[in-house]
Design a protein around this motif. Sequence first.
Motif, PDB file in Angstrom:
ATOM      1  N   GLY A  38       0.850  -1.225  -0.076  1.00  0.00           N
ATOM      2  CA  GLY A  38      -0.035   0.033  -0.022  1.00  0.00           C
ATOM      3  C   GLY A  38       0.930   1.303  -0.073  1.00  0.00           C
ATOM      4  O   GLY A  38       0.471   2.335  -0.467  1.00  0.00           O
ATOM      5  N   ASP A  39       2.166   1.130   0.455  1.00  0.00           N
ATOM      6  CA  ASP A  39       3.031   2.281   0.596  1.00  0.00           C
ATOM      7  C   ASP A  39       3.792   2.286  -0.730  1.00  0.00           C
ATOM      8  O   ASP A  39       4.602   3.378  -0.682  1.00  0.00           O
ATOM      9  CB  ASP A  39       3.994   2.444   1.751  1.00  0.00           C
ATOM     10  N   GLY A  40       3.630   1.693  -1.594  1.00  0.00           N
ATOM     11  CA  GLY A  40       4.261   1.530  -2.658  1.00  0.00           C
ATOM     12  C   GLY A  40       5.405   0.850  -3.021  1.00  0.00           C
ATOM     13  O   GLY A  40       6.058   0.952  -4.296  1.00  0.00           O
ATOM     14  N   ASP A  41       5.943  -0.179  -2.101  1.00  0.00           N
ATOM     15  CA  ASP A  41       6.974  -1.045  -2.201  1.00  0.00           C
ATOM     16  C   ASP A  41       6.382  -2.133  -3.001  1.00  0.00           C
ATOM     17  O   ASP A  41       6.044  -3.190  -2.492  1.00  0.00           O
ATOM     18  CB  ASP A  41       7.524  -1.198  -0.902  1.00  0.00           C
ATOM     19  N   LEU A  42       6.580  -2.232  -4.278  1.00  0.00           N
ATOM     20  CA  LEU A  42       5.999  -3.636  -5.099  1.00  0.00           C
ATOM     21  C   LEU A  42       6.990  -4.493  -4.929  1.00  0.00           C
ATOM     22  O   LEU A  42       6.669  -5.871  -5.275  1.00  0.00           O
ATOM     23  CB  LEU A  42       5.542  -3.183  -6.517  1.00  0.00           C
ATOM     24  N   GLY A  43       8.060  -4.502  -4.615  1.00  0.00           N
ATOM     25  CA  GLY A  43       9.101  -5.545  -4.406  1.00  0.00           C
ATOM     26  C   GLY A  43       9.281  -6.554  -3.156  1.00  0.00           C
ATOM     27  O   GLY A  43       9.527  -7.325  -3.108  1.00  0.00           O
ATOM     28  N   VAL A  44       7.878  -6.230  -2.194  1.00  0.00           N
ATOM     29  CA  VAL A  44       7.859  -7.114  -1.009  1.00  0.00           C
ATOM     30  C   VAL A  44       7.293  -8.391  -1.485  1.00  0.00           C
ATOM     31  O   VAL A  44       6.455  -8.404  -2.048  1.00  0.00           O
ATOM     32  CB  VAL A  44       7.198  -6.168   0.164  1.00  0.00           C
TER      33      VAL A  44
ATOM     34  N   VAL B   7       3.173  -5.682 -10.335  1.00  0.00           N
ATOM     35  CA  VAL B   7       4.410  -5.190 -10.879  1.00  0.00           C
ATOM     36  C   VAL B   7       4.054  -5.290 -12.418  1.00  0.00           C
ATOM     37  O   VAL B   7       4.508  -4.225 -13.333  1.00  0.00           O
ATOM     38  CB  VAL B   7       5.529  -6.159 -10.540  1.00  0.00           C
ATOM     39  N   ALA B   8       3.664  -6.425 -13.053  1.00  0.00           N
ATOM     40  CA  ALA B   8       3.386  -6.693 -14.536  1.00  0.00           C
ATOM     41  C   ALA B   8       2.663  -5.425 -15.147  1.00  0.00           C
ATOM     42  O   ALA B   8       2.757  -4.965 -16.017  1.00  0.00           O
ATOM     43  CB  ALA B   8       3.060  -7.923 -14.914  1.00  0.00           C
ATOM     44  N   LEU B   9       1.445  -5.290 -14.347  1.00  0.00           N
ATOM     45  CA  LEU B   9       0.507  -3.992 -14.703  1.00  0.00           C
ATOM     46  C   LEU B   9       1.128  -2.915 -14.792  1.00  0.00           C
ATOM     47  O   LEU B   9       0.720  -2.084 -15.705  1.00  0.00           O
ATOM     48  CB  LEU B   9      -0.832  -4.371 -13.958  1.00  0.00           C
ATOM     49  N   ARG B  10       1.710  -2.427 -13.721  1.00  0.00           N
ATOM     50  CA  ARG B  10       2.514  -1.175 -13.502  1.00  0.00           C
ATOM     51  C   ARG B  10       3.385  -0.967 -14.815  1.00  0.00           C
ATOM     52  O   ARG B  10       3.736   0.152 -15.343  1.00  0.00           O
ATOM     53  CB  ARG B  10       3.008  -1.127 -12.178  1.00  0.00           C
ATOM     54  N   ALA B  11       4.178  -1.972 -14.896  1.00  0.00           N
ATOM     55  CA  ALA B  11       5.237  -2.057 -16.213  1.00  0.00           C
ATOM     56  C   ALA B  11       4.479  -1.730 -17.221  1.00  0.00           C
ATOM     57  O   ALA B  11       4.938  -0.909 -18.278  1.00  0.00           O
ATOM     58  CB  ALA B  11       6.086  -3.185 -16.019  1.00  0.00           C
ATOM     59  N   ASP B  12       3.459  -2.389 -17.658  1.00  0.00           N
ATOM     60  CA  ASP B  12       2.703  -2.287 -18.881  1.00  0.00           C
ATOM     61  C   ASP B  12       2.268  -0.898 -18.938  1.00  0.00           C
ATOM     62  O   ASP B  12       2.027  -0.232 -20.253  1.00  0.00           O
ATOM     63  CB  ASP B  12       1.743  -3.288 -18.958  1.00  0.00           C
ATOM     64  N   GLU B  13       1.574  -0.375 -17.798  1.00  0.00           N
ATOM     65  CA  GLU B  13       1.253   1.106 -17.941  1.00  0.00           C
ATOM     66  C   GLU B  13       2.098   2.034 -18.121  1.00  0.00           C
ATOM     67  O   GLU B  13       2.118   2.779 -18.919  1.00  0.00           O
ATOM     68  CB  GLU B  13       0.360   1.408 -16.532  1.00  0.00           C
ATOM     69  N   ARG B  14       3.333   1.893 -17.646  1.00  0.00           N
ATOM     70  CA  ARG B  14       4.437   2.822 -17.796  1.00  0.00           C
ATOM     71  C   ARG B  14       4.803   2.789 -19.273  1.00  0.00           C
ATOM     72  O   ARG B  14       5.051   3.954 -20.034  1.00  0.00           O
ATOM     73  CB  ARG B  14       5.454   2.473 -17.103  1.00  0.00           C
TER      74      ARG B  14
ATOM     75  N   ALA C 289      12.813   0.762 -15.120  1.00  0.00           N
ATOM     76  CA  ALA C 289      12.506  -0.471 -14.465  1.00  0.00           C
ATOM     77  C   ALA C 289      11.548  -0.348 -13.084  1.00  0.00           C
ATOM     78  O   ALA C 289      12.102   0.335 -12.326  1.00  0.00           O
ATOM     79  CB  ALA C 289      13.490  -1.621 -14.197  1.00  0.00           C
ATOM     80  N   VAL C 290      10.411  -1.068 -12.884  1.00  0.00           N
ATOM     81  CA  VAL C 290       9.826  -0.842 -11.977  1.00  0.00           C
ATOM     82  C   VAL C 290      10.592  -1.487 -10.477  1.00  0.00           C
ATOM     83  O   VAL C 290      10.735  -0.888  -9.527  1.00  0.00           O
ATOM     84  CB  VAL C 290       8.223  -1.780 -11.981  1.00  0.00           C
TER      85      VAL C 290
END
Length: 349
Positions: free
Chosen positions: A59-65, A90-97, A166-167
């Motif tokens: 929720g705080d934005g750390d998608l690597g956890v 992560v995949a959806l955010r990368a596609d969006e970016r 890269a995300v």
Amino acid sequence: MVEVFVPDKALDAGGGGRWLLLLAVALALIGAAVIVVDRVAARVVDATGDLVTAATAIGDGDLGVRVEPTGPRELTAAGHAFNRMAERLVALRADERELVADLSHRLRTPLTALRLDAEALESDDTSIGTFSEAELDRRRGIRRIRQAIVTLEGEVDQLIKTTRKAVGQEPAPARCDVSEVVRDRMVFWSALAGDQNRPHRVVGAQLRIPAPVPRAELAAALDAVIGNVFRYTPQGTAFEVAVSRRDGWVAIRIDDAGPGIPDPDRALRRGASDQGSTGLGLDIAKRVALQANGSVSIDRARLGGASVVMLLADPEATPRQVNRFGLVGRMARDAREPRDRARRWPRPR
């Protein structure tokens, strides 16, 4: 009929020892049950705590956890599902970016054409020579066009560079100096305000005031709100930008002397506009404020028009003491939070 007589002394012989043995066995069984239940509950609590911590980090934005699925079968399945959800995010955010970067890149062609056309226009210098009022307005308009194109090209380039990152290599949530951003953006808007004879001033932007948002996003939010002042109020309308810091919050207030906003709730809804625009300006400011655990509110300004206030959480504020009396404390805190969020920021007198 057989009658047997046993004396009380013989009947009670050894009874105390047997009762003590039974009591010891009962205590041993209870102790073993408590230990087993405690170990099982500890596994459940630890696994649940790991899920809560990971969900808070997401929720705080750390998608690597990620979590290590442990505990009972149901919690293990929940851990695997959480990891799959994080990977999907992560995949959806990368596609969006990538999509944003591609769309931004497509803007370069019309921007290049506009820049070439702007360069072909006459000089925009108003410092040398004597010009009529109409000629001054025309040259100032040429200057604004060229400045807007340069700014737009810079924003598009910055957007492409940012979205191409890269995300998994994203840095921690960035901070910026609110005062520095306000001063920088007002340099741009002051030139346009001078051309339109708009009285304006900046209040409270002398000292460093941190905010937990990237500089580019805060600048975009300010441009969106101040741009609305220029877009929806007549030329010559005064406006004011004020910055303050108090009680764990940073407030950015943009006031104007225009007609105001008749329906603030509708104005804050994404895509809703009564002026024929996209309705995304205030939504940009709201998303930036939410990113900083804040909010955006609209009220009547002292100048007579609209007052848009962006509240951002102060990253250097001392954390509040939390009531720790179990469920009662949590219920009291949850009941208090909405009132804290809904409070109005007092304006300096």
